[in-house]
Motif scaffolding. Structure first.
Motif, PDB file in Angstrom:
ATOM      1  N   THR A  21       0.839  -1.201   0.000  1.00  0.00           N
ATOM      2  CA  THR A  21       0.000   0.000   0.000  1.00  0.00           C
ATOM      3  C   THR A  21       0.872   1.248   0.000  1.00  0.00           C
ATOM      4  O   THR A  21       2.002   1.228   0.474  1.00  0.00           O
ATOM      5  CB  THR A  21      -0.933   0.044   1.226  1.00  0.00           C
ATOM      6  OG1 THR A  21      -0.141   0.067   2.412  1.00  0.00           O
ATOM      7  CG2 THR A  21      -1.883  -1.141   1.252  1.00  0.00           C
ATOM      8  N   THR A  74      -2.470  -9.314   0.258  1.00  0.00           N
ATOM      9  CA  THR A  74      -2.220  -8.293  -0.760  1.00  0.00           C
ATOM     10  C   THR A  74      -3.099  -7.066  -0.521  1.00  0.00           C
ATOM     11  O   THR A  74      -4.077  -7.133   0.230  1.00  0.00           O
ATOM     12  CB  THR A  74      -2.535  -8.849  -2.155  1.00  0.00           C
ATOM     13  OG1 THR A  74      -3.950  -9.095  -2.233  1.00  0.00           O
ATOM     14  CG2 THR A  74      -1.764 -10.124  -2.447  1.00  0.00           C
ATOM     15  N   GLU A  76      -5.225  -5.893  -2.559  1.00  0.00           N
ATOM     16  CA  GLU A  76      -6.566  -6.235  -3.039  1.00  0.00           C
ATOM     17  C   GLU A  76      -7.354  -6.997  -1.983  1.00  0.00           C
ATOM     18  O   GLU A  76      -8.543  -6.729  -1.754  1.00  0.00           O
ATOM     19  CB  GLU A  76      -6.470  -7.051  -4.340  1.00  0.00           C
ATOM     20  CG  GLU A  76      -5.894  -6.287  -5.511  1.00  0.00           C
ATOM     21  CD  GLU A  76      -4.362  -6.167  -5.496  1.00  0.00           C
ATOM     22  OE1 GLU A  76      -3.850  -5.299  -6.218  1.00  0.00           O
ATOM     23  OE2 GLU A  76      -3.692  -6.925  -4.761  1.00  0.00           O
ATOM     24  N   GLU A  77      -6.693  -7.928  -1.307  1.00  0.00           N
ATOM     25  CA  GLU A  77      -7.363  -8.679  -0.235  1.00  0.00           C
ATOM     26  C   GLU A  77      -7.706  -7.766   0.934  1.00  0.00           C
ATOM     27  O   GLU A  77      -8.760  -7.899   1.547  1.00  0.00           O
ATOM     28  CB  GLU A  77      -6.478  -9.847   0.218  1.00  0.00           C
ATOM     29  CG  GLU A  77      -6.305 -10.906  -0.842  1.00  0.00           C
ATOM     30  CD  GLU A  77      -5.200 -11.899  -0.521  1.00  0.00           C
ATOM     31  OE1 GLU A  77      -5.289 -13.041  -1.029  1.00  0.00           O
ATOM     32  OE2 GLU A  77      -4.249 -11.555   0.210  1.00  0.00           O
ATOM     33  N   GLU A  80     -10.812  -5.808  -0.009  1.00  0.00           N
ATOM     34  CA  GLU A  80     -11.995  -6.660   0.114  1.00  0.00           C
ATOM     35  C   GLU A  80     -12.419  -6.796   1.577  1.00  0.00           C
ATOM     36  O   GLU A  80     -13.600  -6.705   1.893  1.00  0.00           O
ATOM     37  CB  GLU A  80     -11.722  -8.048  -0.464  1.00  0.00           C
ATOM     38  CG  GLU A  80     -11.637  -8.089  -1.958  1.00  0.00           C
ATOM     39  CD  GLU A  80     -11.279  -9.475  -2.478  1.00  0.00           C
ATOM     40  OE1 GLU A  80     -11.480 -10.482  -1.745  1.00  0.00           O
ATOM     41  OE2 GLU A  80     -10.775  -9.551  -3.611  1.00  0.00           O
TER      42      GLU A  80
END
Length: 85
Positions: A21, A74, A76-77, A80
Motif C-alpha cells: 500500500t 495483498t 486487493e485482499e 476486500e
C-alpha cells in the motif's frame, strides 16, 4: 505496518504482500544528515526531521484512521476485507 525499503527510502505498508500500500508517509535520508518525510505520494512533502526518531514520529502522526497491524495478504485482499466490514 509492514516495513520495506526501496531507493534508500523506508516505506510502510498496511499489508504484507506486494504490491504494498502507498497510503502512509515514507522516510528518506537527506544529503548532509537528517531525514525528509514525504508522502504518501512522492509529490507530497511532510518536512525535514533531524533524527530517525523524529521522522518516525512524523509518520505515526499521519497514519490513516484505524491503522493497526499489517494485514497478511495483498492490497486487493485488504480492500476486500475493509469493504466487508
Amino acid at each position: 505496518m509492514f516495513p520495506w525499503v526501496g531507493m534508500a527510502e523506508l516505506h510502510f505498508s498496511r499489508c504484507t504482500e506486494p504490491r504494498w500500500t502507498w497510503d502512509i508517509p515514507f522516510i528518506a535520508p537527506m544529503m548532509g544528515g537528517g531525514f525528509i518525510v514525504r508522502g504518501p505520494s512522492r509529490s507530497q512533502s511532510v518536512g525535514p526531521a533531524p533524527t530517525a526518531e523524529a521522522a518516525i514520529a512524523m509518520v505515526v502522526e499521519r497514519l490513516p484512521p484505524d491503522c493497526g497491524r499489517a494485514f497478511v495478504g495483498t492490497p486487493e485482499e485488504l480492500a476486500e476485507k475493509e469493504q466487508s466490514e
